[in-house]
Design an enzyme around this catalytic site. Structure first.
Site, PDB file in Angstrom:
ATOM      1  N   ARG A 170       0.821  -1.214   0.000  1.00  0.00           N
ATOM      2  CA  ARG A 170       0.000   0.000   0.000  1.00  0.00           C
ATOM      3  C   ARG A 170       0.857   1.267   0.000  1.00  0.00           C
ATOM      4  O   ARG A 170       0.381   2.357   0.295  1.00  0.00           O
ATOM      5  CB  ARG A 170      -0.981  -0.007   1.169  1.00  0.00           C
ATOM      6  CG  ARG A 170      -0.338  -0.075   2.519  1.00  0.00           C
ATOM      7  CD  ARG A 170      -1.387  -0.177   3.602  1.00  0.00           C
ATOM      8  NE  ARG A 170      -0.777   0.132   4.892  1.00  0.00           N
ATOM      9  CZ  ARG A 170      -1.440   0.569   5.923  1.00  0.00           C
ATOM     10  NH1 ARG A 170      -2.721   0.771   5.834  1.00  0.00           N
ATOM     11  NH2 ARG A 170      -0.833   0.819   7.059  1.00  0.00           N
ATOM     12  N   ARG A 174       2.920   8.214  -6.533  1.00  0.00           N
ATOM     13  CA  ARG A 174       2.066   9.047  -7.374  1.00  0.00           C
ATOM     14  C   ARG A 174       2.867   9.775  -8.433  1.00  0.00           C
ATOM     15  O   ARG A 174       3.896  10.370  -8.123  1.00  0.00           O
ATOM     16  CB  ARG A 174       1.368  10.108  -6.520  1.00  0.00           C
ATOM     17  CG  ARG A 174       0.656   9.510  -5.342  1.00  0.00           C
ATOM     18  CD  ARG A 174      -0.622  10.236  -5.028  1.00  0.00           C
ATOM     19  NE  ARG A 174      -1.226   9.522  -3.914  1.00  0.00           N
ATOM     20  CZ  ARG A 174      -1.102   9.915  -2.655  1.00  0.00           C
ATOM     21  NH1 ARG A 174      -0.475  11.020  -2.363  1.00  0.00           N
ATOM     22  NH2 ARG A 174      -1.665   9.207  -1.696  1.00  0.00           N
ATOM     23  N   ARG A 247       5.993  -5.975  17.230  1.00  0.00           N
ATOM     24  CA  ARG A 247       6.985  -4.914  17.339  1.00  0.00           C
ATOM     25  C   ARG A 247       6.448  -3.920  18.347  1.00  0.00           C
ATOM     26  O   ARG A 247       5.240  -3.671  18.425  1.00  0.00           O
ATOM     27  CB  ARG A 247       7.202  -4.214  15.993  1.00  0.00           C
ATOM     28  CG  ARG A 247       7.847  -5.083  14.956  1.00  0.00           C
ATOM     29  CD  ARG A 247       9.253  -5.515  15.324  1.00  0.00           C
ATOM     30  NE  ARG A 247      10.200  -4.408  15.226  1.00  0.00           N
ATOM     31  CZ  ARG A 247      11.458  -4.472  15.656  1.00  0.00           C
ATOM     32  NH1 ARG A 247      11.907  -5.573  16.227  1.00  0.00           N
ATOM     33  NH2 ARG A 247      12.261  -3.456  15.529  1.00  0.00           N
ATOM     34  N   ARG A 278      11.412   8.053  13.467  1.00  0.00           N
ATOM     35  CA  ARG A 278      10.851   9.347  13.075  1.00  0.00           C
ATOM     36  C   ARG A 278      10.750  10.264  14.284  1.00  0.00           C
ATOM     37  O   ARG A 278      10.840   9.816  15.432  1.00  0.00           O
ATOM     38  CB  ARG A 278       9.487   9.186  12.415  1.00  0.00           C
ATOM     39  CG  ARG A 278       8.402   8.584  13.283  1.00  0.00           C
ATOM     40  CD  ARG A 278       7.088   8.481  12.523  1.00  0.00           C
ATOM     41  NE  ARG A 278       6.052   7.849  13.336  1.00  0.00           N
ATOM     42  CZ  ARG A 278       4.790   7.720  12.964  1.00  0.00           C
ATOM     43  NH1 ARG A 278       4.392   8.178  11.792  1.00  0.00           N
ATOM     44  NH2 ARG A 278       3.898   7.134  13.745  1.00  0.00           N
ATOM     45  N   GLU A 304      10.781   8.369  18.031  1.00  0.00           N
ATOM     46  CA  GLU A 304      10.252   7.004  18.098  1.00  0.00           C
ATOM     47  C   GLU A 304      11.355   5.991  17.795  1.00  0.00           C
ATOM     48  O   GLU A 304      12.062   6.134  16.806  1.00  0.00           O
ATOM     49  CB  GLU A 304       9.126   6.815  17.070  1.00  0.00           C
ATOM     50  CG  GLU A 304       7.890   7.600  17.402  1.00  0.00           C
ATOM     51  CD  GLU A 304       6.709   7.247  16.498  1.00  0.00           C
ATOM     52  OE1 GLU A 304       6.784   6.237  15.768  1.00  0.00           O
ATOM     53  OE2 GLU A 304       5.710   7.994  16.534  1.00  0.00           O
ATOM     54  N   TYR A 352      -2.995  -5.884  12.022  1.00  0.00           N
ATOM     55  CA  TYR A 352      -2.646  -4.472  11.928  1.00  0.00           C
ATOM     56  C   TYR A 352      -3.858  -3.725  11.381  1.00  0.00           C
ATOM     57  O   TYR A 352      -4.260  -3.900  10.248  1.00  0.00           O
ATOM     58  CB  TYR A 352      -1.430  -4.243  11.011  1.00  0.00           C
ATOM     59  CG  TYR A 352      -1.112  -2.767  10.914  1.00  0.00           C
ATOM     60  CD1 TYR A 352      -0.469  -2.126  11.966  1.00  0.00           C
ATOM     61  CD2 TYR A 352      -1.521  -2.021   9.827  1.00  0.00           C
ATOM     62  CE1 TYR A 352      -0.229  -0.764  11.920  1.00  0.00           C
ATOM     63  CE2 TYR A 352      -1.282  -0.656   9.762  1.00  0.00           C
ATOM     64  CZ  TYR A 352      -0.638  -0.034  10.810  1.00  0.00           C
ATOM     65  OH  TYR A 352      -0.405   1.319  10.777  1.00  0.00           O
ATOM     66  N   ASP A 354      -5.905  -0.017  10.817  1.00  0.00           N
ATOM     67  CA  ASP A 354      -6.023   1.435  10.909  1.00  0.00           C
ATOM     68  C   ASP A 354      -7.236   1.735  11.782  1.00  0.00           C
ATOM     69  O   ASP A 354      -8.119   0.888  11.953  1.00  0.00           O
ATOM     70  CB  ASP A 354      -6.208   2.046   9.521  1.00  0.00           C
ATOM     71  CG  ASP A 354      -4.893   2.100   8.740  1.00  0.00           C
ATOM     72  OD1 ASP A 354      -3.837   2.225   9.380  1.00  0.00           O
ATOM     73  OD2 ASP A 354      -4.933   2.002   7.497  1.00  0.00           O
TER      74      ASP A 354
END
Length: 370
Positions: A170, A174, A247, A278, A304, A352, A354
């Site tokens: 995913r 673009r 994780r 990040r 993180e 996982y 969203d």
């Protein structure tokens, strides 16, 4: 005493509790943490809603889910446009024409597509067998080496050629100048933070915090006809078939006496040498303003660090490889024999998810159950 005991005051548990109460059911929600909202918990520091368990950006194409969440709280118009920092060079994420121009000097979509195709051919990839091959086939070798490899290996603690290809399918690529990472129809951040959203969902429902379900299971089970369990499925069965792998993420937070640290909500550090994955600067989720619209004089950042999960850590991402998939299927069989218990959410389904998918899954389950 109760129709339902909901274990976990995160999104899945809060959605179910809200819908059950609306149907006239008597519900008790418990959570072992000292706060509601699970991993979407936000805490106000220096007037900034800090995402305590990592950045959460709500995005969905599901109108039913969007109508549901916006019935509890207003969302702002935040759009996720992260930046990649590779050894001090900055690139646009998602991978778009800005990225391709900076990487290769190309100007047209046609040139960018040709460059990706050329690098894919050079790598000799036809059917990607792992994450490395999948990434190269999508964005070429240069972008893979600079912007994917180091970050992904830090995140998962495994070489890219040992990770399954689907993890990166995913990846947004673009041939336009669109900087919107998710490209979803609806997206934003709840005004006032996610804790407020969950608080509104749980309005009028009894909640007990600092309550460990697995340590007091018999006594808590006796309180309700049915249990909605959103904790880790292997922990429920006391790891009797072995532990599923996750994780985990560790955060180092800093309050800085300056109005702006990095000029963006999220900057990913994509080289292997930087130990963190990040840095999140929380104020930019709400455009650097306090609730009255004033500019905030300070800022809060979180570095993180990704790590392998061990008991006592917070499990974040299921390691959805073949070995763990098989073990989960065995636990799922055990779960199906627990007549009084419904397993749901990211940990209960070892998936996982969203946020919008968690909510959609909870609403589907409510329709069946209620």
């Amino acid at each position: 005493m109760y129709d339902y005991l909901v274990v976990g005051a995160g999104l899945y548990g809060a959605v179910f509790a809200n819908q059950a109460k609306q149907k006239g059911k008597n519900v008790l929600v418990i959570d072992k943490r000292p706060n509601i909202a699970g991993n979407v918990y936000t805490e106000e520091i220096e007037g900034i809603n800090v995402h305590k368990y990592g950045a959460h950006i709500f995005h969905t194409n599901n109108k039913k889910v969007w109508d549901f969440v916006t019935s509890f709280i207003e969302f702002n118009r935040f759009t996720n446009s992260p930046v990649a920092n590779y050894k001090g060079e900055l690139f646009s994420l998602p991978f778009n024409m800005y990225t391709f121009n900076k990487m290769w000097g190309v100007v047209t979509p046609e040139e960018a597509a040709a460059k990706i195709e050329e690098q894919k051919k050079e790598a000799g990839i036809t059917e990607p067998k792992n994450l490395e091959e999948q990434a190269i086939s999508l964005i070429g070798t240069d972008i893979y080496e600079k912007l994917v490899k180091g970050y992904t290996e830090k995140q998962w603690g495994r070489p890219c050629n040992e990770l399954p290809a689907f993890i990166i399918k995913r990846l947004p690529v673009r041939l336009t100048f669109d900087n919107n990472y998710f490209n979803a129809l609806y997206q934003g951040i709840p005004v006032g933070g996610y804790t407020k959203l969950v608080e509104n969902m749980l309005s009028g429902i009894e909640v007990r915090l600092n309550t460990d379900y697995l340590k007091n299971k018999d006594e808590l089970d006796a309180l309700a006809d049915k249990v909605i369990y959103t904790g880790a499925i292997d922990a429920y069965f006391d790891y009797k078939l072995g532990a599923l792998e996750y994780r985990s993420v560790r955060f180092e937070n800093e309050i800085l006496d300056k109005p702006n640290f990095q000029g963006n909500a999220a900057v990913n550090y994509t080289d292997a040498e930087t130990p963190w994955t990040r840095i999140i600067e929380h104020k930019w989720f709400e455009f650097g303003k306090d609730k009255d619209g004033n500019d905030l004089p300070k800022t809060v950042i979180s570095r993180e660090y990704s790590s392998e999960w061990k008991p006592g850590d917070e499990p974040y991402y299921p390691v959805n490889d073949e070995k763990n998939g098989k073990l989960y299927e065995e636990y799922k069989k055990l779960a199906e024999n627990e007549n009084k218990v419904i397993f749901g959410g990211r940990l209960g389904e070892y998936k996982y998810y969203d946020m919008d998918a968690v909510i959609a899954s909870a609403l589907d389950m409510c329709e069946k159950e209620l």
